[in-house]
Design a protein around this motif. Structure first.
Motif, PDB file in Angstrom:
ATOM      1  N   ALA A  47     119.039   2.087  15.582  1.00 22.10           N
ATOM      2  CA  ALA A  47     120.193   1.741  16.417  1.00 22.10           C
ATOM      3  C   ALA A  47     121.438   2.539  16.065  1.00 22.10           C
ATOM      4  N   PHE A  48     121.449   3.157  14.898  1.00 17.65           N
ATOM      5  CA  PHE A  48     122.645   3.829  14.390  1.00 17.65           C
ATOM      6  C   PHE A  48     123.197   4.894  15.341  1.00 17.65           C
ATOM      7  N   PRO A  49     122.357   5.750  15.943  1.00 18.25           N
ATOM      8  CA  PRO A  49     122.920   6.775  16.842  1.00 18.25           C
ATOM      9  C   PRO A  49     123.693   6.191  18.017  1.00 18.25           C
ATOM     10  N   LEU A  50     123.196   5.109  18.609  1.00 20.37           N
ATOM     11  CA  LEU A  50     123.897   4.500  19.735  1.00 20.37           C
ATOM     12  C   LEU A  50     125.247   3.944  19.301  1.00 20.37           C
ATOM     13  N   MET A  51     125.278   3.338  18.133  1.00 18.40           N
ATOM     14  CA  MET A  51     126.524   2.798  17.612  1.00 18.40           C
ATOM     15  C   MET A  51     127.539   3.914  17.380  1.00 18.40           C
ATOM     16  N   VAL A  52     127.110   4.965  16.703  1.00 15.28           N
ATOM     17  CA  VAL A  52     128.021   6.061  16.369  1.00 15.28           C
ATOM     18  C   VAL A  52     128.552   6.730  17.631  1.00 15.28           C
ATOM     19  N   ARG A  53     127.694   6.924  18.609  1.00 14.80           N
ATOM     20  CA  ARG A  53     128.123   7.605  19.832  1.00 14.80           C
ATOM     21  C   ARG A  53     129.213   6.819  20.553  1.00 14.80           C
ATOM     22  N   ALA A  54     129.035   5.515  20.683  1.00 11.29           N
ATOM     23  CA  ALA A  54     130.032   4.691  21.365  1.00 11.29           C
ATOM     24  C   ALA A  54     131.365   4.701  20.615  1.00 11.29           C
ATOM     25  N   ILE A  55     131.305   4.593  19.300  1.00  9.52           N
ATOM     26  CA  ILE A  55     132.535   4.577  18.504  1.00  9.52           C
ATOM     27  C   ILE A  55     133.209   5.950  18.530  1.00  9.52           C
ATOM     28  N   ARG A  56     132.398   7.000  18.463  1.00 13.17           N
ATOM     29  CA  ARG A  56     132.959   8.359  18.483  1.00 13.17           C
ATOM     30  C   ARG A  56     133.708   8.619  19.785  1.00 13.17           C
ATOM     31  N   LEU A  57     133.147   8.194  20.913  1.00 17.31           N
ATOM     32  CA  LEU A  57     133.821   8.392  22.198  1.00 17.31           C
ATOM     33  C   LEU A  57     135.160   7.660  22.235  1.00 17.31           C
ATOM     34  N   SER A  58     135.207   6.472  21.649  1.00 17.60           N
ATOM     35  CA  SER A  58     136.466   5.725  21.643  1.00 17.60           C
ATOM     36  C   SER A  58     137.500   6.387  20.744  1.00 17.60           C
ATOM     37  N   ILE A  59     137.057   6.983  19.641  1.00 14.02           N
ATOM     38  CA  ILE A  59     137.986   7.684  18.753  1.00 14.02           C
ATOM     39  C   ILE A  59     138.543   8.923  19.447  1.00 14.02           C
ATOM     40  N   GLU A  60     137.683   9.652  20.147  1.00 12.92           N
ATOM     41  CA  GLU A  60     138.127  10.860  20.843  1.00 12.92           C
ATOM     42  C   GLU A  60     139.075  10.532  21.986  1.00 12.92           C
TER      43      GLU A  60
END
Length: 230
Positions: free
Chosen positions: A103-116
């Motif tokens: 599940a880690f990739p999905l979590m990181v992707r969503a958080i990364r988009l919000s940071i950007e």
């Protein structure tokens, strides 16, 4: 959930437990990795990005086998954990580890988009007023990316609930110990007359997955509105 049998309810309860801990434990690391990928400029950036997303590309069975080679009782890391009473192979904690990795990739992707989506000028303004970097993150960045963190956590939870290949490879399918909801569906389909129980668990899976997607979509829209309005 009175329409579920004891074994079915046991599988659902174990899946909820596994998904909860997989999401909770991996969330701080997910935020840190997402921040590094979104804002970091360092050698190995592309490699880190590739490693984070590797579980999405590899067959789940391969990921589970790699976990077994690393954390199995005969492996160096797994043997050490066993010696101190923290072994994870063929236990529910191992199922949580496998689910968290997948599940880690999905979590990181969503958080990364919000940071950007955060305007760096807001953080720079806080820094010019004398705020330290940790304080800027806690008071400026974190509130702005909170919808993305929640969206990532919800997606990770749903993915962890549905994880099958890596889990069954790493911790097997032991009723009451490692038999999560997908494993129980698979087990019921292997025995005559188990179709009804499998269908009930499929219905539970669909409800949980759709609920998670709706919540994640609502949170993602909040992030999108913030980007459009900045």
């Amino acid at each position: 959930m009175g329409w579920l049998g004891p074994q079915e309810w046991q599988a659902v309860a174990l899946s909820l437990r596994v998904a909860f801990w997989a999401t909770l434990v991996s969330l701080p690391l997910g935020v840190a990795v997402a921040m590094a990928l979104a804002r970091g400029r360092f050698p190995g950036h592309a490699l880190l990005n590739g490693l984070v997303h590797l579980p999405l590309i590899l067959p789940p069975v391969v990921t589970g086998y790699l976990l077994l080679l690393t954390f199995g009782p005969q492996a160096a890391v797994g043997g050490f954990l066993e010696s101190i009473g923290l072994g994870v192979a063929f236990r529910w904690t191992g199922a949580a580890l496998a689910a968290g990795v997948m599940a880690f990739p999905l979590m990181v992707r969503a958080i990364r988009l919000s940071i950007e989506a955060v305007d760096p000028r807001l953080e720079q303004a806080a820094a010019t007023l004398g705020a330290s970097r940790p304080w800027v993150f806690l008071t400026v960045t974190l509130p702005l990316i909170l919808p993305g963190i929640l969206a990532g956590a919800v997606l990770a939870f749903a993915k962890a609930m549905g994880e099958f290949g890596a889990t069954i490879t790493f911790v097997s399918n032991i009723p009451g110990q490692t038999q999560t909801l997908p494993s129980a569906i698979y087990a019921f389909l292997q025995v005559p007359g188990g179709e009804d129980a499998a269908l009930r668990l499929v219905a539970v899976s669909v409800v949980i997955a759709m609920g998670a997607l709706l919540v994640s979509e609502a949170l993602s829209r909040r992030v999108a509105k913030r980007v459009a309005g900045r």
